[in-house]
Structures are given as structure tokens and as C-alpha cells.
Write a protein that holds these residues in place. Sequence first.
Motif, PDB file in Angstrom:
ATOM      1  N   ASP A 154       0.826  -1.203   0.000  1.00  0.00           N
ATOM      2  CA  ASP A 154       0.000   0.000   0.000  1.00  0.00           C
ATOM      3  C   ASP A 154       0.864   1.259   0.000  1.00  0.00           C
ATOM      4  OD1 ASP A 154       0.944   0.359   2.597  1.00  0.00           O
ATOM      5  OD2 ASP A 154      -0.947  -0.194   3.553  1.00  0.00           O
ATOM      6  N   ASP A 155       0.218   2.410   0.159  1.00  0.00           N
ATOM      7  CA  ASP A 155       0.945   3.677   0.072  1.00  0.00           C
ATOM      8  C   ASP A 155       1.787   3.955   1.310  1.00  0.00           C
ATOM      9  OD1 ASP A 155      -1.345   3.945   1.588  1.00  0.00           O
ATOM     10  OD2 ASP A 155      -1.871   5.920   0.832  1.00  0.00           O
ATOM     11  N   HIS A 156       1.710   3.062   2.312  1.00  0.00           N
ATOM     12  CA  HIS A 156       2.592   3.171   3.478  1.00  0.00           C
ATOM     13  C   HIS A 156       3.686   2.098   3.454  1.00  0.00           C
ATOM     14  CE1 HIS A 156       0.014   6.195   5.330  1.00  0.00           C
ATOM     15  NE2 HIS A 156      -1.028   5.416   5.117  1.00  0.00           N
ATOM     16  N   SER A 157       3.856   1.460   2.283  1.00  0.00           N
ATOM     17  CA  SER A 157       4.872   0.411   2.069  1.00  0.00           C
ATOM     18  C   SER A 157       4.558  -0.887   2.794  1.00  0.00           C
ATOM     19  CB  SER A 157       6.268   0.912   2.489  1.00  0.00           C
ATOM     20  OG  SER A 157       6.625   2.072   1.777  1.00  0.00           O
ATOM     21  N   ARG A 158       3.325  -1.045   3.272  1.00  0.00           N
ATOM     22  CA  ARG A 158       2.956  -2.279   3.964  1.00  0.00           C
ATOM     23  C   ARG A 158       2.548  -3.340   2.949  1.00  0.00           C
ATOM     24  NH1 ARG A 158      -0.521   1.140   8.134  1.00  0.00           N
ATOM     25  NH2 ARG A 158      -1.755   1.322   6.232  1.00  0.00           N
ATOM     26  N   ALA A 159       3.162  -4.518   3.061  1.00  0.00           N
ATOM     27  CA  ALA A 159       2.816  -5.628   2.181  1.00  0.00           C
ATOM     28  C   ALA A 159       1.601  -6.350   2.745  1.00  0.00           C
ATOM     29  CB  ALA A 159       3.987  -6.584   2.066  1.00  0.00           C
ATOM     30  N   VAL A 160       0.558  -6.482   1.930  1.00  0.00           N
ATOM     31  CA  VAL A 160      -0.693  -7.071   2.411  1.00  0.00           C
ATOM     32  C   VAL A 160      -1.063  -8.353   1.675  1.00  0.00           C
ATOM     33  CG1 VAL A 160      -1.613  -4.855   3.173  1.00  0.00           C
ATOM     34  CG2 VAL A 160      -2.037  -5.620   0.829  1.00  0.00           C
ATOM     35  N   LEU A 161      -0.456  -8.585   0.517  1.00  0.00           N
ATOM     36  CA  LEU A 161      -0.748  -9.774  -0.277  1.00  0.00           C
ATOM     37  C   LEU A 161       0.524 -10.247  -0.956  1.00  0.00           C
ATOM     38  CD1 LEU A 161      -4.017  -9.043  -2.332  1.00  0.00           C
ATOM     39  CD2 LEU A 161      -3.705 -10.906  -0.705  1.00  0.00           C
ATOM     40  N   ALA A 162       0.645 -11.538  -1.143  1.00  0.00           N
ATOM     41  CA  ALA A 162       1.751 -12.090  -1.921  1.00  0.00           C
ATOM     42  C   ALA A 162       1.293 -13.423  -2.483  1.00  0.00           C
ATOM     43  CB  ALA A 162       2.999 -12.262  -1.057  1.00  0.00           C
ATOM     44  N   GLY A 163       1.947 -13.867  -3.539  1.00  0.00           N
ATOM     45  CA  GLY A 163       1.555 -15.137  -4.138  1.00  0.00           C
ATOM     46  C   GLY A 163       2.682 -15.748  -4.932  1.00  0.00           C
ATOM     47  N   ALA A 164       2.595 -17.063  -5.158  1.00  0.00           N
ATOM     48  CA  ALA A 164       3.592 -17.781  -5.951  1.00  0.00           C
ATOM     49  C   ALA A 164       2.961 -19.060  -6.480  1.00  0.00           C
ATOM     50  CB  ALA A 164       4.827 -18.112  -5.108  1.00  0.00           C
ATOM     51  N   GLY A 165       3.340 -19.434  -7.700  1.00  0.00           N
ATOM     52  CA  GLY A 165       2.788 -20.663  -8.262  1.00  0.00           C
ATOM     53  C   GLY A 165       3.527 -21.101  -9.500  1.00  0.00           C
ATOM     54  N   ARG A 166       3.265 -22.324  -9.922  1.00  0.00           N
ATOM     55  CA  ARG A 166       3.899 -22.887 -11.114  1.00  0.00           C
ATOM     56  C   ARG A 166       3.002 -22.737 -12.332  1.00  0.00           C
ATOM     57  NH1 ARG A 166       5.421 -28.895 -10.399  1.00  0.00           N
ATOM     58  NH2 ARG A 166       5.871 -28.682 -12.628  1.00  0.00           N
ATOM     59  N   ILE A 167       3.642 -22.692 -13.502  1.00  0.00           N
ATOM     60  CA  ILE A 167       2.935 -22.682 -14.782  1.00  0.00           C
ATOM     61  C   ILE A 167       3.286 -23.990 -15.488  1.00  0.00           C
ATOM     62  CG2 ILE A 167       2.581 -21.463 -16.960  1.00  0.00           C
ATOM     63  CD1 ILE A 167       3.803 -18.968 -15.609  1.00  0.00           C
ATOM     64  N   ALA A 168       2.281 -24.766 -15.853  1.00  0.00           N
ATOM     65  CA  ALA A 168       2.537 -26.082 -16.444  1.00  0.00           C
ATOM     66  C   ALA A 168       3.232 -25.972 -17.794  1.00  0.00           C
ATOM     67  CB  ALA A 168       1.228 -26.852 -16.588  1.00  0.00           C
ATOM     68  N   VAL A 169       2.675 -25.151 -18.679  1.00  0.00           N
ATOM     69  CA  VAL A 169       3.225 -24.997 -20.035  1.00  0.00           C
ATOM     70  C   VAL A 169       3.178 -23.527 -20.411  1.00  0.00           C
ATOM     71  CG1 VAL A 169       3.004 -25.614 -22.461  1.00  0.00           C
ATOM     72  CG2 VAL A 169       2.401 -27.294 -20.717  1.00  0.00           C
ATOM     73  N   VAL A 170       4.285 -23.017 -20.904  1.00  0.00           N
ATOM     74  CA  VAL A 170       4.346 -21.631 -21.375  1.00  0.00           C
ATOM     75  C   VAL A 170       5.381 -21.556 -22.480  1.00  0.00           C
ATOM     76  CG1 VAL A 170       6.079 -20.906 -19.673  1.00  0.00           C
ATOM     77  CG2 VAL A 170       4.487 -19.232 -20.601  1.00  0.00           C
ATOM     78  N   TRP A 268      -0.940 -15.528  -0.091  1.00  0.00           N
ATOM     79  CA  TRP A 268      -0.866 -15.209   1.331  1.00  0.00           C
ATOM     80  C   TRP A 268      -1.449 -13.817   1.578  1.00  0.00           C
ATOM     81  CZ3 TRP A 268       3.813 -16.794  -1.188  1.00  0.00           C
ATOM     82  CH2 TRP A 268       4.143 -18.138  -0.965  1.00  0.00           C
ATOM     83  N   VAL A 269      -2.286 -13.726   2.597  1.00  0.00           N
ATOM     84  CA  VAL A 269      -2.880 -12.456   3.007  1.00  0.00           C
ATOM     85  C   VAL A 269      -2.271 -12.065   4.351  1.00  0.00           C
ATOM     86  CG1 VAL A 269      -5.053 -11.266   3.512  1.00  0.00           C
ATOM     87  CG2 VAL A 269      -5.004 -13.115   1.817  1.00  0.00           C
ATOM     88  N   HIS A 270      -2.139 -10.770   4.576  1.00  0.00           N
ATOM     89  CA  HIS A 270      -1.561 -10.262   5.835  1.00  0.00           C
ATOM     90  C   HIS A 270      -2.205 -10.936   7.048  1.00  0.00           C
ATOM     91  CE1 HIS A 270       0.432  -7.326   8.412  1.00  0.00           C
ATOM     92  NE2 HIS A 270      -0.706  -7.259   9.084  1.00  0.00           N
ATOM     93  N   PRO A 271      -1.395 -11.439   8.004  1.00  0.00           N
ATOM     94  CA  PRO A 271       0.069 -11.357   8.076  1.00  0.00           C
ATOM     95  C   PRO A 271       0.751 -12.372   7.151  1.00  0.00           C
ATOM     96  CG  PRO A 271      -0.790 -12.551   9.968  1.00  0.00           C
ATOM     97  CD  PRO A 271      -1.987 -12.058   9.206  1.00  0.00           C
ATOM     98  N   LEU A 272       1.793 -11.915   6.473  1.00  0.00           N
ATOM     99  CA  LEU A 272       2.482 -12.739   5.498  1.00  0.00           C
ATOM    100  C   LEU A 272       3.454 -13.697   6.179  1.00  0.00           C
ATOM    101  CD1 LEU A 272       3.231 -10.012   2.802  1.00  0.00           C
ATOM    102  CD2 LEU A 272       1.277 -11.566   2.947  1.00  0.00           C
ATOM    103  N   ASP A 274       6.877 -15.672   7.267  1.00  0.00           N
ATOM    104  CA  ASP A 274       8.161 -15.099   7.683  1.00  0.00           C
ATOM    105  C   ASP A 274       9.129 -14.959   6.508  1.00  0.00           C
ATOM    106  OD1 ASP A 274       7.262 -14.904  10.247  1.00  0.00           O
ATOM    107  OD2 ASP A 274       8.263 -16.723  10.968  1.00  0.00           O
ATOM    108  N   PHE A 275       9.132 -15.941   5.587  1.00  0.00           N
ATOM    109  CA  PHE A 275      10.118 -15.855   4.505  1.00  0.00           C
ATOM    110  C   PHE A 275       9.805 -14.692   3.564  1.00  0.00           C
ATOM    111  CE2 PHE A 275       7.137 -17.912   1.672  1.00  0.00           C
ATOM    112  CZ  PHE A 275       7.591 -17.621   0.383  1.00  0.00           C
ATOM    113  N   VAL A 276       8.516 -14.338   3.395  1.00  0.00           N
ATOM    114  CA  VAL A 276       8.157 -13.185   2.566  1.00  0.00           C
ATOM    115  C   VAL A 276       8.571 -11.894   3.267  1.00  0.00           C
ATOM    116  CG1 VAL A 276       6.285 -11.933   1.430  1.00  0.00           C
ATOM    117  CG2 VAL A 276       6.243 -14.439   1.513  1.00  0.00           C
ATOM    118  N   ILE A 277       8.347 -11.828   4.563  1.00  0.00           N
ATOM    119  CA  ILE A 277       8.764 -10.652   5.330  1.00  0.00           C
ATOM    120  C   ILE A 277      10.279 -10.486   5.249  1.00  0.00           C
ATOM    121  CG2 ILE A 277       8.913  -9.667   7.657  1.00  0.00           C
ATOM    122  CD1 ILE A 277       6.209 -11.053   8.231  1.00  0.00           C
ATOM    123  N   ALA A 278      11.004 -11.620   5.305  1.00  0.00           N
ATOM    124  CA  ALA A 278      12.462 -11.554   5.188  1.00  0.00           C
ATOM    125  C   ALA A 278      12.885 -11.006   3.825  1.00  0.00           C
ATOM    126  CB  ALA A 278      13.064 -12.939   5.414  1.00  0.00           C
TER     127      ALA A 278
END
Length: 290
Positions: A154-170, A268-272, A274-278
Amino acid sequence: MEIDTRCPVCLRLDEDGGHCFLKCKYAKQCWRALGLEEEREMLCKCSSSMQVSENIMSMQESKRILIIGLLWSWWDARNKVNAGTERRSIDEIIYRARLVTQNVQELPTNAESINARERDRRWVPPGRDVWKINVDAAFLEKDLGGAWGFVVRDDHSRAVLAGAGRIAVVSDALCAEARACIEALMVAANQGMQHVMVETDSQTLVKALQTDEFDRAQGGVLFREAKFLMATMFSSASVVHVHRSCNLVAHELARAGRIRDLDHPAVWVHPLPDFVIALLVRESAEPLVP
């Protein structure tokens, strides 16, 4: 032993350099589609390959790079046909030519300009009430697979969402980048975010999402889907290019996505975790490139 000297693309005339690059009916279509018919006709009048090269190198820089990109893309497409594969479409050949042009224009001119740009490249928060979405992707050429990652702040630099995933074919790295953007936009829309800014370190993706130039190329369906999401799911949405040093968290999340189960991407939704925070702490503390 009989050798077939016909052009492998049009199968009409004996192939020499002039026919291959300038006179083959399919090559002509590529030159015309890029608005280079006048230049093609001028080059056809040259008496030697050396003269052709000299004329190209004397042209204005952007036109020179575009022609070189076209010659490379056409030669690659011609060789694929000669090896027995299906002829590429004119749109795909043009797309590859423009991609070469884009990549060349992204290259730094000298070490001094690199240093000047690197010094100020830190992630910065968005404007008020805007959510900044950093996206990145990984492309595994050997397996034609990939992965995506994103983080929303957000505009205060707070991370509120993160995500990761695989793509089968690209099919390529650019399509993987587009998939990462789509995944992030869908999650942001589902969370009710209204004003978003997407940041990516791919200038080509930015161009594909800001124009219709790549809509008919390979991956065009992905670019159109991302643009549709931005136009219909948000009150305002933009996409901008940033240096890779501003995109480290998304980059690392894309790497993490490579080991995710295909059927179980992570959001992942806040709180994220530990590895994302790192990762966020590491990005903020990353030393400036000298």
C-alpha cells in the motif's frame, strides 16, 4: 545428386541472398507490414551484399535496428521451414523482429550511464489509496514451464498480499511474465482493490499491455486478458517498468513458485509468512549498485 536450389519458403525461384531477404513474396509481406517497403525497394537496387550492409548501417538508428531485427527474424523463420517445420505467420515474424528491437534499445550505452541509473533504483510506495503490485516470472526453457510471483503493497509500504505458483506450459519468458500479471490482477480484484499500479522489470510486457502491438503475436491472448482485467475489474489500473532492483521480492517469489504443486498455488494475506517478510526486509536493505 540433385540439389534443390529453390527458396524453401515460397518454392518459386532459385534462392540467393537478394531473393531470400528482399524478394521472396513472404519476405516482402514482412517488410510492408513494418512500413519498410521504401527501404526494401532501395536495397533491392544495391549491386552487392556489401552495399546492402552499408546502406542499412547508414540509416537512422531506430530504423536500422528494426531492419536488422527483421533480417534476423526472417532468417530464423526461413531456416525452420528448411528444416521441415511449419512456416511461421507474418505476425509472429514481425513480433520477433520488434522483440529484438526492444531488447537492443534496453541495453545501456556505457558504464557511466549504468551507474547513474542504478544509484536511485529503490522500490518506492505508490500514491495515496493506490495498491502497487510487483510481478515477476521464471521461464524454464528446457521444460517449457514456468512460475510466477507477486507482492502487493500500500501507500505506506505495507505488504498485504503475496503469491507464488507454477505454470505447467508456457511458450516463452514474455508469456510467463503475462501469466504472472494475470494471476496478480485476479487476486487483487478478488480482494476488492480499486486503484492498482502493476510494476514489472519487463519493458516488453509493459509495451504489450499499453498498446495492441503484440495482440496478434504468440501470447496475444494473454496480453488481451491482462488488459481486459485492468479495464474492467478496477477503477484505475496502470502498468509501468521498473529496474530489477525494485522487483526483487517478486523475483524471489517467482523462484519459490517453481517448487509449488501445480494444483496448489499459494496466495498469502496479511500477516504474510516469515520468509516473505524476510524478502521485503532484504529488498529495503539491499545495497545500491556502485
